[in-house]
Design an enzyme around this catalytic site. Sequence first.
Site, PDB file in Angstrom:
ATOM      1  N   HIS A   1     -42.173 -11.102  -7.211  1.00  0.00           N
ATOM      2  CA  HIS A   1     -42.207  -9.627  -7.110  1.00  0.00           C
ATOM      3  C   HIS A   1     -41.184  -9.105  -6.101  1.00  0.00           C
ATOM      4  CE1 HIS A   1     -46.171 -10.057  -9.102  1.00  0.00           C
ATOM      5  NE2 HIS A   1     -46.353 -11.034  -8.224  1.00  0.00           N
TER       6      HIS A   1
ATOM      7  N   SER B   1     -13.798   0.819  -0.934  1.00  0.00           N
ATOM      8  CA  SER B   1     -14.096   2.169  -1.370  1.00  0.00           C
ATOM      9  C   SER B   1     -12.923   3.057  -0.973  1.00  0.00           C
ATOM     10  CB  SER B   1     -15.380   2.647  -0.689  1.00  0.00           C
ATOM     11  OG  SER B   1     -15.408   4.054  -0.639  1.00  0.00           O
TER      12      SER B   1
ATOM     13  N   LYS C   1     -16.722  -0.281   3.493  1.00  0.00           N
ATOM     14  CA  LYS C   1     -17.328  -0.907   2.318  1.00  0.00           C
ATOM     15  C   LYS C   1     -16.584  -2.133   1.794  1.00  0.00           C
ATOM     16  CE  LYS C   1     -19.961   1.762  -0.196  1.00  0.00           C
ATOM     17  NZ  LYS C   1     -21.219   1.551  -0.789  1.00  0.00           N
TER      18      LYS C   1
ATOM     19  N   GLU D   1     -21.331  -6.693 -10.293  1.00  0.00           N
ATOM     20  CA  GLU D   1     -21.859  -5.506 -10.975  1.00  0.00           C
ATOM     21  C   GLU D   1     -21.292  -5.379 -12.393  1.00  0.00           C
ATOM     22  OE1 GLU D   1     -21.938  -1.850  -8.388  1.00  0.00           O
ATOM     23  OE2 GLU D   1     -21.257  -3.307  -6.917  1.00  0.00           O
TER      24      GLU D   1
END
Length: 463
Positions: free
Chosen positions: A156, A277, A283, A290
């Site tokens: 979980h 970024s 970043k 992704e």
Amino acid sequence: MAQLWGGRFTKETDQMVYDFNASILFDRRLYRQDIEGSRAHVKMLARQGILTVEERDQILEGLDSILRDVENGTLAITSQYEDIHSFVEANLIDRIGEVGKKLHTGRSRNDQVALDMRLYVREEVQHTDALLKQLLEVLIGIMEEHTATFMPGFTHLQKAQPVTLAHHIGAYFEMFKRDRQRLADIYKRMNYCPLGAGALAGTTYPLDRDYTAELLGFDGPTLNSMDSVSDRDYLIEYLSALSVIMMHLSRFSEEIIIWNSNEYRFVELDDAYSTGSSIMPQKKNPDIAELVRGKTGRVYGSLMGLLTTMKGLPLAYNKDMQEDKEGAFDAIDTVSQCLTLFTGMVHTMKFCSDTMEASAKNGFTNATDVADYLVNHGVPFRDAHGISGRLVLACIAQGKALDDLTLEEFRAECPVFEADIYEAISMKTCVEKRLTLGAPGETVMKQVIAKNKEYLELKQGWE
Ligand code: ARG
């Protein structure tokens, strides 16, 4: 417009109709398979006395020259032809004249395209397998290095019990291993030659289908001509295997994205596999992971697309089947790219072992082991579970780990606890005691790694 079938028509095809019908812009990637299939067909025709040896040699030479010129870039496959089959035949006739018109004897584009696609998929199945094997080699390397790198195991997405990095990565090893087994199955089932099925009902020429099948490296000819020209099961199975591969890559990507976040810091992606970024200077984004996760959708889409295309088709060939290609090619290219990049990303990724271990300690992942300790000292498991739970509650209130409790605090909850409790619930003991086969304990983990290394030495069916 170069068409193979003008004879019974009195009007030119409407340009829009022609364009809508044409497949050259995507089936041109089958040029090699188309020529290979034609070579086998022509050899068989000559062996059966349907063509003379001279005719065979002229055609073979013509086909070779087309292949050479396409590959060296002097012959472009343009939209002037309807499909790759027309392109090859028209160029053959241009080059060797009348005899080129004999190539298509005893053959239809229906069995031709069925063959081309099978030859193509058969190669791609092997390519996918090779990429999976490279990924497995990287994973086994990480596993060997990290049999004692502790980390929290989750259920979980909540910390559950301690495991090791080798064990966690080993789960993915099993998934990609099954993916390879699926590919081997598909290869075995699809490796039959449809050539000779003709348009749908075979031909009246005395073709030797065993011989062409053998020349092209198939296990034999297919056994029903109607099925041969309209079967796309092998492609559906391959797309399904590719979808499962993407599902596995996507799950792994998701974990890497989480692990790479500031909150976790379990891994650090190599600069070469991250992006920045345009606005936020701090970043370092896991774009590759992704994108792999994101591209999973289009591979599933290709599978769904083809299943849907095939579902209502009566026997035998229908033009709908031309729709098998674009989606399949896109899925094949996507998976090939994803596997390659993913392997590079994992290979260069750094694992922050200390952070992982600290995280395993902070999350009460040894609460089950506290209960197991009591059980070993005669306390019934249900009572032990309650005692351990109350200790966890006390730790949460004080902001500490179970290992930080004093012996008095342990004993206040249950007098059975002795000084050896610390040893019993240390991360090392917790993991090392898990010695059922397939568990993270170092001894069994090493056995599994040895088995998997043996597996990596095995040859695939086609090797
Ligand atoms: N481009 C076609 C395809 O991909 C080739 C077969 C054409 N056959 C036909 N009868 N029109 O399916």
